[in-house]
Design a protein around this motif. Structure first.
Motif, short mmCIF file in Angstrom:
data_model
loop_
_atom_site.label_atom_id
_atom_site.label_comp_id
_atom_site.label_asym_id
_atom_site.label_seq_id
_atom_site.Cartn_x
_atom_site.Cartn_y
_atom_site.Cartn_z
N VAL A 1 0.85 -1.18 0.00
CA VAL A 1 0.00 0.00 0.00
C VAL A 1 0.89 1.24 0.00
N LEU A 2 0.50 2.25 -0.76
CA LEU A 2 1.24 3.52 -0.80
C LEU A 2 0.25 4.67 -0.60
N VAL A 3 0.38 5.38 0.53
CA VAL A 3 -0.53 6.49 0.84
C VAL A 3 0.29 7.67 1.37
N THR A 4 -0.35 8.82 1.40
CA THR A 4 0.33 10.03 1.82
C THR A 4 0.24 10.20 3.34
N SER A 5 0.75 11.32 3.81
CA SER A 5 0.80 11.57 5.26
C SER A 5 -0.56 11.99 5.79
N GLY A 6 -0.63 12.18 7.10
CA GLY A 6 -1.83 12.72 7.73
C GLY A 6 -3.09 11.93 7.44
N PRO A 7 -4.07 12.52 6.74
CA PRO A 7 -5.32 11.83 6.47
C PRO A 7 -5.15 10.58 5.62
N GLY A 8 -4.13 10.54 4.78
CA GLY A 8 -3.87 9.34 3.99
C GLY A 8 -3.53 8.16 4.87
N ALA A 9 -2.65 8.40 5.84
CA ALA A 9 -2.25 7.32 6.75
C ALA A 9 -3.40 6.93 7.68
N THR A 10 -4.13 7.91 8.20
CA THR A 10 -5.21 7.59 9.14
C THR A 10 -6.36 6.88 8.44
N ASN A 11 -6.60 7.19 7.17
CA ASN A 11 -7.65 6.47 6.43
C ASN A 11 -7.31 5.00 6.25
N ALA A 12 -6.02 4.68 6.23
CA ALA A 12 -5.60 3.29 6.03
C ALA A 12 -5.65 2.46 7.30
N VAL A 13 -5.92 3.09 8.45
CA VAL A 13 -5.86 2.38 9.73
C VAL A 13 -6.87 1.22 9.80
N THR A 14 -8.06 1.42 9.24
CA THR A 14 -9.06 0.34 9.29
C THR A 14 -8.55 -0.90 8.57
N GLY A 15 -7.98 -0.73 7.40
CA GLY A 15 -7.43 -1.88 6.67
C GLY A 15 -6.24 -2.49 7.36
#
Length: 310
Positions: free
Chosen positions: A68-82
Motif C-alpha cells: 500500500v502507498l498512501v500520503t501523510s496525515g489523512p492518507g495514513a489515518t484512512n488506512a488504519v481500518t485496513g
C-alpha cells in the motif's frame, strides 16, 4: 539515486508486482519514481482504506504480501481500518506512508500526524525512516516481518526529505533480526500431550479458523486427514469456511451467533476442543466451554467406548 528511486528498486528486488495507492503531497517523489518505470503496476483507489483492503485481497489470493502507498496525515489515518483488519486476520501487507520532512515532525505541520504512534497498536511492527541510508534495509526487514511467523501488516513511514535525498541502493538479502525469531515448529512434548488428550476424549471437536485458509490447500488436505484419524466433528469460524468440505457428514457448520445450533451446542458440550488456525478465544466463545470440574467429571466418569463418540 534518490531515496524514492531506491525504494522502487527495492520493491522490484523483493518481487513486488502491484502497488495499491492514492497520491498526495508527501509521497509525490515516490510517485514520480513509480511513473518512470514499468515493472510495478499501480492500482489507483478512491480511498486509502480501499487500498489497504485491496492489498489484503491481493495477499489472500496470491500468497504474496500486498503493498500500500498512501500520503501523510489523512492518507495514513484512512488506512488504519485496513491495517487493523489485516492484523486481526493475519494478512501480510506492507503499508508505505509519506511523512512531512524530518525537521517538521512534531511541529503540527500541514497534514502531519504521529503515524508511528497511531499504528503501533494495530500493526505487527512499524518504522519511521529518518536516515536515507537505512531505507532499503528497512524495507527488506519490513517484508520479512510481514511474511514470517504469524503474518500481519507492517507500516513504513518515510519523511519527504528522505525520499529526495541521495543514497546508495542496498541489497541486504534475508534480514537477521535478533529480536524477531518466530517459532514455527511445535514442541514435541506439547504435541504428545495434545495427542494423549485427544485419544482419551469422549466428545472432541475440531474448531477451525482462517489460518487454515491462509496456509494454502495443503493445510486443508491435512485437516481432512486429521479429521479422518480423530473422527471428531468439525466446526468453523466465518474466516475458516471452505477449509473443510461443507458436504462432509461430520461438518457441523459455522460457529457463533450467526452459526448453526448444533455447532454451538457441540462446542458447549465437548470435553476436548482442538483449535486449528484460530487466533484467540473471546470471552463469549470461552463461555461455551464447560467448567474444569464439569469437564473432568465428564471425562473420568464416562464408560462409553471410543466407537460411540458423539
Amino acid at each position: 539515486m534518490t531515496g524514492a528511486e531506491a525504494l522502487i528498486q527495492t520493491l522490484t528486488d523483493l518481487g513486488v508486482e502491484v502497488v495499491f495507492g492514492y497520491p498526495g503531497g508527501a509521497v509525490l517523489p515516490i510517485y514520480d519514481a513509480l511513473f518512470k518505470q514499468s515493472r510495478i503496476r499501480h492500482i489507483l483507489v478512491r480511498h486509502e482504506q480501499g487500498a489497504a483492503h485491496a492489498a489484503e485481497g491481493y495477499a489472500r489470493s496470491t500468497g504474496k504480501p500486498g503493498v500500500v502507498l498512501v500520503t501523510s496525515g489523512p492518507g495514513a489515518t484512512n488506512a488504519v481500518t485496513g491495517i487493523t483488519d489485516a492484523l486481526l486476520d493475519s494478512i501480510p501487507i506492507v503499508v508505505i506512508t509519506g511523512q512531512v520532512p524530518t525537521h517538521l515532525i512534531g511541529t503540527d505541520a500541514f497534514q502531519e500526524c504521529d503515524t508511528v504512534g497511531i499504528t503501533r497498536h494495530c500493526s505487527k511492527h512499524n518504522y519511521l525512516v529518518k536516515d536515507p541510508a537505512r531505507l532499503c534495509e528497512t524495507l527488506h526487514e519490513a517484508f520479512y516481518i510481514a511474511t514470517h511467523g504469524r503474518p500481519g501488516p507492517v507500516v513504513v513511514d518515510i519523511p519527504k526529505d528522505v525520499q529526495v535525498a541521495k543514497t546508495r541502493l542496498a541489497r541486504p538479502g534475508m534480514p537477521q533480526r535478533r529480536s524477531y525469531q518466530p517459532q514455527t515448529r511445535g514442541e514435541i512434548a506439547a504435541i504428545e500431550q495434545a495427542v494423549a488428550l485427544i485419544a482419551a476424549a469422549r466428545r472432541p471437536i475440531l474448531y477451525t479458523g482462517g489460518g487454515i485458509i491462509n496456509s494454502g490447500p495443503q493445510a486443508s488436505r491435512l485437516l481432512q486427514e486429521f479429521q479422518a484419524l480423530v473422527g471428531a466433528p468439525v466446526t468453523s469460524t466465518l474466516m475458516g469456511l471452505g477449509a473443510f468440505p461443507a458436504s462432509h457428514p461430520q461438518f457441523l457448520g459455522m460457529l457463533g451467533m450467526h452459526g448453526t445450533y448444533e455447532a454451538n451446542l457441540a462446542m458447549h458440550e465437548c470435553d476436548v476442543m482442538v483449535c486449528l488456525g484460530r487466533a484467540s478465544m473471546t470471552g463469549s466463545q470461552a463461555g461455551w466451554m464447560p467448567s474444569p470440574r464439569t469437564r473432568a467429571r465428564s471425562t473420568s466418569t464416562s464408560t462409553a467406548p471410543p466407537s460411540t463418540r458423539w
